[in-house]
Design a protein around this motif. Structure first.
Motif, mmCIF file in Angstrom:
data_model
loop_
_atom_site.group_PDB
_atom_site.id
_atom_site.type_symbol
_atom_site.label_atom_id
_atom_site.label_comp_id
_atom_site.label_asym_id
_atom_site.label_seq_id
_atom_site.Cartn_x
_atom_site.Cartn_y
_atom_site.Cartn_z
ATOM 1 N N ARG A 164 0.832 -1.206 0.000
ATOM 2 C CA ARG A 164 0.000 0.000 0.000
ATOM 3 C C ARG A 164 0.863 1.251 0.000
ATOM 4 O O ARG A 164 2.013 1.223 0.429
ATOM 5 C CB ARG A 164 -0.898 -0.007 1.230
ATOM 6 C CG ARG A 164 -1.735 -1.260 1.315
ATOM 7 C CD ARG A 164 -2.662 -1.188 2.517
ATOM 8 N NE ARG A 164 -3.905 -0.525 2.179
ATOM 9 C CZ ARG A 164 -4.511 0.352 2.959
ATOM 10 N NH1 ARG A 164 -3.999 0.696 4.118
ATOM 11 N NH2 ARG A 164 -5.640 0.904 2.589
ATOM 12 N N GLU A 165 0.272 2.329 -0.460
ATOM 13 C CA GLU A 165 0.941 3.629 -0.421
ATOM 14 C C GLU A 165 1.110 4.071 1.023
ATOM 15 O O GLU A 165 0.185 3.961 1.816
ATOM 16 C CB GLU A 165 0.094 4.675 -1.166
ATOM 17 C CG GLU A 165 0.135 4.544 -2.681
ATOM 18 C CD GLU A 165 1.545 4.745 -3.213
ATOM 19 O OE1 GLU A 165 1.988 3.906 -4.008
ATOM 20 O OE2 GLU A 165 2.200 5.722 -2.819
ATOM 21 N N GLU A 166 2.297 4.590 1.330
ATOM 22 C CA GLU A 166 2.562 5.005 2.712
ATOM 23 C C GLU A 166 1.815 6.274 3.076
ATOM 24 O O GLU A 166 1.511 6.521 4.236
ATOM 25 C CB GLU A 166 4.067 5.226 2.922
ATOM 26 C CG GLU A 166 4.832 3.910 3.007
ATOM 27 C CD GLU A 166 6.329 4.120 3.154
ATOM 28 O OE1 GLU A 166 7.037 3.116 3.197
ATOM 29 O OE2 GLU A 166 6.773 5.290 3.224
ATOM 30 N N SER A 189 -0.601 3.090 5.563
ATOM 31 C CA SER A 189 -0.245 1.742 5.121
ATOM 32 C C SER A 189 0.043 0.794 6.275
ATOM 33 O O SER A 189 0.538 -0.313 6.061
ATOM 34 C CB SER A 189 0.979 1.812 4.195
ATOM 35 O OG SER A 189 2.147 2.058 4.950
#
Lengths: 128, 123
Positions: free
Chosen positions: A86-88, B86
């Motif tokens: 996932r995108e941070e 995330s």
């Protein structure tokens, strides 16, 4: 950070499963550090390799490299495992230079101070 | 060395001394909440921290310091905490927890009452 008995080892809240992973560490002073966990102990003292501090001001952010860090456990709030799929950060956020983020931080501090001082000046009005 | 069968342990308990694991109906002094949270493993809880961050997730594990590991977390008010986007699983240090919000059916109140009364009497 301990075992309560042989049957509880599987249940143990140990940071061992986070070793060699890239983590987000939140500190009590609000700082956000990212890095790879290399070591830990029962006090949640932590060694982060390749650590950087992610400074976020509004929609701007900047990663300031720090190197090898030893963090004293009492300052740790949360240790999060980053999902690499996932995108941070949300897509609308803009990466800026360290100088610019420091300017943004100062602007935010001044705005908070101004808000504080204005409130103080209004207090004599006793509006509440 | 205190015997493993003794229901009350000495006040000092170090990580190197193995704690006997209590059964469902026996909640040791100092371990009541630890045992209580162990019963809740697998349930959805919301942990509110002293820095006002609130995180909802499945309780994965807890330890004697009441450190908490949550899985599949969702941050309450995600927009305020973009850096958490995330993060799937996290470890929360027990010392920074303000509240742990539990499912209403997550606990057998009677067992908890009994254990607390027993502790208040014998402690």
């Amino acid at each position: 950070m301990s075992w309560s008995g042989p049957e509880d080892v599987l249940l143990s809240t140990s940071l061992a499963s986070y070793l060699d992973k890239k983590l987000l560490v939140l500190l009590r002073d609000g700082r956000k550090l990212l890095g790879i966990l290399r070591s830990f102990d029962q006090f949640a003292n932590v060694v982060l390799e390749g650590a950087c501090e992610r400074v976020i001001v509004g929609d701007l952010y900047c990663d300031i490299p720090l190197g090898l860090y030893v963090i004293r456990g009492e300052n740790v709030v949360l240790i999060g495992e980053l999902d690499l799929e996932r995108e941070e950060l949300p897509a609308h956020m803009i990466c800026v230079s360290a100088a610019e983020i420091q300017r943004a931080q100062k602007a935010e501090r001044d705005a908070t101070d101004l808000k504080g001082s204005m409130r103080k000046r209004m207090e004599f009005l006793d509006l509440d | 060395m205190p015997s493993a069968a003794a229901p009350r342990r000495s006040a000092f308990s170090s990580p190197s001394h193995p704690c006997p694991s209590p059964s469902l109906s026996i909640y040791f002094a100092k371990m009541l909440f630890f045992s209580y949270f162990k019963e809740l493993v697998g349930k959805e809880v919301t942990v509110e921290l002293k820095n006002d961050l609130a995180i909802r997730g499945t309780l994965h594990s807890v330890d004697q310091y009441l450190n908490i590991k949550l899985e599949n977390i969702r941050v309450v008010d995600q927009d305020k905490y973009p850096h958490m986007l995330s993060v799937r699983n996290c470890f929360i240090r027990g010392s920074v927890v303000r509240y742990v919000q539990l499912p209403p059916d997550g606990v057998d109140i009677d067992i908890l009452h009994d254990a607390t009364r027993r502790e208040a009497r014998g402690g």
